[in-house]
Design a protein around this motif. Structure first.
Motif, short mmCIF file in Angstrom:
data_model
loop_
_atom_site.label_atom_id
_atom_site.label_comp_id
_atom_site.label_asym_id
_atom_site.label_seq_id
_atom_site.Cartn_x
_atom_site.Cartn_y
_atom_site.Cartn_z
N ILE A 1 0.70 -1.29 0.09
CA ILE A 1 0.40 -0.04 -0.02
C ILE A 1 0.71 1.64 0.08
N PRO A 2 0.44 1.90 -1.17
CA PRO A 2 1.99 3.47 -0.74
C PRO A 2 1.31 4.11 0.49
N SER A 3 2.47 4.73 0.98
CA SER A 3 2.21 5.57 1.98
C SER A 3 2.31 6.71 1.83
N LEU A 4 1.49 7.57 2.93
CA LEU A 4 1.40 9.17 2.71
C LEU A 4 2.25 9.45 3.76
N LEU A 5 2.88 9.16 4.63
CA LEU A 5 3.14 10.03 6.06
C LEU A 5 4.43 8.89 6.19
N THR A 6 5.53 9.07 6.82
CA THR A 6 6.44 8.31 7.25
C THR A 6 5.93 7.52 8.52
N THR A 7 5.12 7.82 9.12
CA THR A 7 4.42 7.27 10.24
C THR A 7 3.50 7.72 9.98
N PRO A 8 2.22 6.15 9.91
CA PRO A 8 1.11 6.77 9.87
C PRO A 8 0.32 7.54 11.24
N GLU A 9 -1.23 7.73 11.05
CA GLU A 9 -1.98 8.23 12.01
C GLU A 9 -1.72 6.77 13.11
N SER A 10 -2.17 7.58 14.82
CA SER A 10 -2.69 6.07 15.76
C SER A 10 -3.00 5.45 15.10
N THR A 11 -4.52 5.99 14.48
CA THR A 11 -5.28 4.89 14.53
C THR A 11 -5.00 3.87 13.27
N ASP A 12 -4.05 3.69 12.12
CA ASP A 12 -4.15 3.03 11.13
C ASP A 12 -2.76 1.93 11.66
N VAL A 13 -1.47 3.00 12.27
CA VAL A 13 -0.61 2.02 13.08
C VAL A 13 -1.40 0.63 13.87
N HIS A 14 -2.76 1.20 14.81
CA HIS A 14 -2.77 -0.40 15.65
C HIS A 14 -3.71 -0.89 14.89
N ALA A 15 -4.59 -0.47 13.48
CA ALA A 15 -5.47 -1.51 13.24
C ALA A 15 -4.49 -2.24 11.74
N LEU A 16 -3.14 -1.84 11.65
CA LEU A 16 -1.57 -2.53 10.93
C LEU A 16 -1.45 -3.50 11.88
N LEU A 17 -0.86 -3.40 13.11
CA LEU A 17 -0.29 -4.05 13.85
C LEU A 17 -1.48 -5.15 13.83
N ALA A 18 -3.18 -5.43 14.54
CA ALA A 18 -4.00 -6.06 14.80
C ALA A 18 -4.19 -7.10 13.26
N LEU A 19 -3.87 -6.23 12.48
CA LEU A 19 -4.13 -6.98 11.06
C LEU A 19 -3.03 -7.93 10.65
N MET A 20 -1.83 -7.38 11.02
CA MET A 20 -0.38 -8.48 11.17
C MET A 20 -0.21 -9.41 12.20
N ARG A 21 -0.87 -9.27 13.50
CA ARG A 21 -1.61 -10.49 14.08
C ARG A 21 -2.14 -11.19 13.50
N GLU A 22 -2.90 -10.75 12.64
CA GLU A 22 -4.59 -11.66 12.24
C GLU A 22 -3.58 -12.41 11.53
N ARG A 23 -2.84 -12.20 11.12
CA ARG A 23 -2.02 -12.87 9.36
C ARG A 23 -1.29 -13.60 9.64
N GLY A 24 -0.75 -13.15 10.95
CA GLY A 24 -0.27 -14.65 11.67
C GLY A 24 1.61 -14.43 10.74
N LEU A 25 1.65 -12.83 11.46
CA LEU A 25 3.73 -12.21 10.73
C LEU A 25 3.74 -12.22 11.74
N ASP A 26 5.81 -12.59 12.17
CA ASP A 26 6.49 -12.50 12.67
C ASP A 26 6.93 -11.17 13.36
N ALA A 27 7.35 -10.63 12.34
CA ALA A 27 7.79 -9.45 13.15
C ALA A 27 7.68 -8.24 11.72
N ALA A 28 8.29 -7.21 12.36
CA ALA A 28 7.27 -5.50 11.32
C ALA A 28 8.29 -4.93 11.87
#
Length: 554
Positions: A185-212
């Motif tokens: 997904i192309p990024s707009l900010l160096t670090t996304p807003e916290s709403t997106d950061v936590h949604a992404l971390l939850a998505l990574m956990r849901e998809r079984g990622l080991d590290a980010a």
């Protein structure tokens, strides 16, 4: 979206914040009453059971079931867009006094409104709890955060590549793109807003990622974008002049970065101690710190009595365009490392990535095996010392502050007698004005042909920005008796063509400042502009051969 206007989330041109692509497929509903308890706000009984399944700062990105957080922006208040948010499915609103006053003028707000003095400071914690991004008693990806003025993007790419070499399933959040186990997904900010950061971390956990791995900008820390995130390992690259339009002084800039290296935000740290800022940070952090020295000798102004680094770069030597080097621990352990990207700064980036993975718990023998078998630091990083052609050498880089520009120019200088370095660059509008003449002077000192053009003017007069840069270049040329050619050429695509006109096969062209970016913002209008595409086109028109690299588009 520029960092400058990042707080104006409600009027963002695109809906990156809390977009569906960033969210986990399943989110257990949280009663609004519980959210009120988390932030110390009473929720009327009739609204207590309202189910909340997401959170957004951007009315255009609201999903059904969201809590819409209406914040003040650069030009408008998010409360002006509550009707659009409710139409999109928002079930409640959180805002401040100013937002409440705006909402009081409207009679059609059909959802409960919660009031807080500083709602932005609550968003990170709320996002973590609503999405359950890193629950205490559940597996979650190991999280590596990188901060510093320069090198964040490349270091996170290097960490990601090394982790993949170790067989890990990985995610990436940064300036160029976001990877969460699916399509980039192309990024707009160096670090996304916290709403997106936590949604992404939850998505990574849901998809079984080991590290980010994640870039953490000073804007992200100042604007609460990483609130509620605890990194397993935080890494520090360097600190040089940048973003003083936000922070005011280097001391304040440092103190903002240092907030990442506290027990509420990270469990362990790796700090590059090549400069005094790194040494100060290593001494001040209240978490376990591993130190790294990449420059070989202590810098001028170093803290007297600072201990020797835990890891040190030793015996660097050229290998192709890049460098191979040793990474030696105080106990005598030594790793063999290679990076395919040019410049001493990429040695530092590769060394930091390696030590951060070690600090994350991977053994030295396992890391060495991955370094040998996968050669992970050969990974191409879009717009970071990206090679477009070899004769002439044509490079696109993101260098947009004095230190980065100096390092990039030193890295691309060919040892071939009679070869020239030709640079195209400018300065960003509505940012630290003091770095403009400094960058002009650096270019005049280190390049043979200096072509000053436009970067992203934003709402500032482009001619005035160019004049500031030109003044520094011309003053340095006159004061130092330099023989360089200094030109002002705009628009930027014309400047790139002019650079190619100056070049012979033995020369080097460096197009600096914008890197991977594909839009140029001028007076609120995004104009299509990709330095790599323009450079390829100009080289082809002059009959030069370009590299066939499909990764050039990011």
């Amino acid at each position: 979206m520029s960092e400058l206007n990042a707080q104006d989330a409600a009027t963002a041109p695109t809906g990156q914040d809390s977009s569906a692509a960033f969210r986990p497929a399943t989110v257990a509903a949280v009663p609004l009453e519980t959210i009120g308890e988390w932030i110390g706000v009473m929720v009327p009984g009739a609204s207590a059971a309202v189910p909340v399944t997401g959170i957004s700062l951007n009315s255009r990105a609201v999903q059904p079931g969201d809590l819409y957080v209406a914040l003040p922006g650069a030009t408008r208040h998010g409360a002006d867009f509550v009707s659009q948010a409710v139409d999109a499915g928002a079930v409640a609103v959180l805002t401040d006094d100013a937002g409440a006053r705006l909402l009081a003028l409207s009679n059609d707000i059909s959802v409960p409104v919660l009031l807080a003095e500083e709602p932005r400071s609550l968003v990170g914690r709320l996002s973590a709890q609503i999405y359950r991004s890193r629950p205490d008693n559940a597996a979650a990806p190991a999280l590596f955060g990188v901060t510093g003025t320069n090198g964040k993007t490349t270091t996170t790419y290097f960490i990601n590549s090394l982790l993949q070499g170790l067989g890990r399933k990985t995610g990436l959040i940064g300036t160029i793109e976001i990877l969460a186990g699916g399509e980039a997904i192309p990024s707009l900010l160096t670090t996304p807003e916290s709403t997106d950061v936590h949604a992404l971390l939850a998505l990574m956990r849901e998809r079984g990622l080991d590290a980010a791995s994640m870039e953490v900008s000073s804007h992200a820390i100042s604007f609460h974008r990483v609130d509620g995130v605890v990194f397993d390992v935080a890494g520090f690259t360097n600190l040089t002049q940048d973003h003083l339009d936000l922070h005011g002084t280097m001391t304040e800039y440092f103190e903002t970065k240092a907030r990442l290296f506290t027990s509420g935000r990270a469990r362990a740290a790796v700090v590059t101690v090549d400069d005094e800022w790194g040494q100060k940070l290593a001494a001040a952090a209240d978490i376990p710190v591993t130190t790294l020295a990449t420059a070989g000798t202590a810098p001028a102004g170093s803290i007297t009595g600072a201990p020797a680094a835990d890891w040190t770069v030793v015996h660097p030597r050229p290998r192709g365009l890049g460098t191979e080097f040793g990474l030696r621990h105080r106990d005598g352990t030594e790793l063999r490392v290679h990076t395919g990207l040019p410049g001493s700064f990429n040695v530092a980036n590769a060394a930091l990535a390696t030590v951060m993975v070690l600090a994350g718990g991977t053994g030295a023998a396992e890391v060495q095996a991955a370094l040998d078998s996968a050669d992970p630091f050969m990974v191409a990083v879009p717009g970071r010392m990206q090679l477009v052609a070899t004769a002439p050498a044509a490079v696109v880089d993101f260098a947009h502050n004095p230190d980065a520009l100096e390092r990039a120019l030193e890295a691309v200088r060919s040892p071939e007698p009679g070869s020239k370095v030709i640079i195209v660059f400018g300065a960003t509008g509505q940012r630290d004005h003091s770095k403009r003449p400094a960058m002009g002077a650096i270019a005049a000192r280190l390049a043979d042909v200096v072509i000053v053009s436009d970067d992203d003017p934003h709402d500032e007069d482009a001619a005035a920005i160019r004049a500031d840069v030109m003044a520094g270049a011309l003053e340095a040329k006159a004061g130092g008796g330099l023989g360089c050619t200094v030109l002002e050429v705009f628009p930027r695509d014309a400047a790139i063509r002019k650079a190619v006109e100056f070049a012979g096969p033995q020369d080097t062209i460096l197009v600096a400042g914008r890197g991977h970016e594909v839009w140029q913002e001028v007076k609120g209008v995004n104009l299509a502009l990709d330095d790599r595409v323009e450079l390829r086109s100009a080289l082809t028109a002059r009959g030069f051969t370009i590299l066939d690299d499909q990764r050039i588009e990011s």
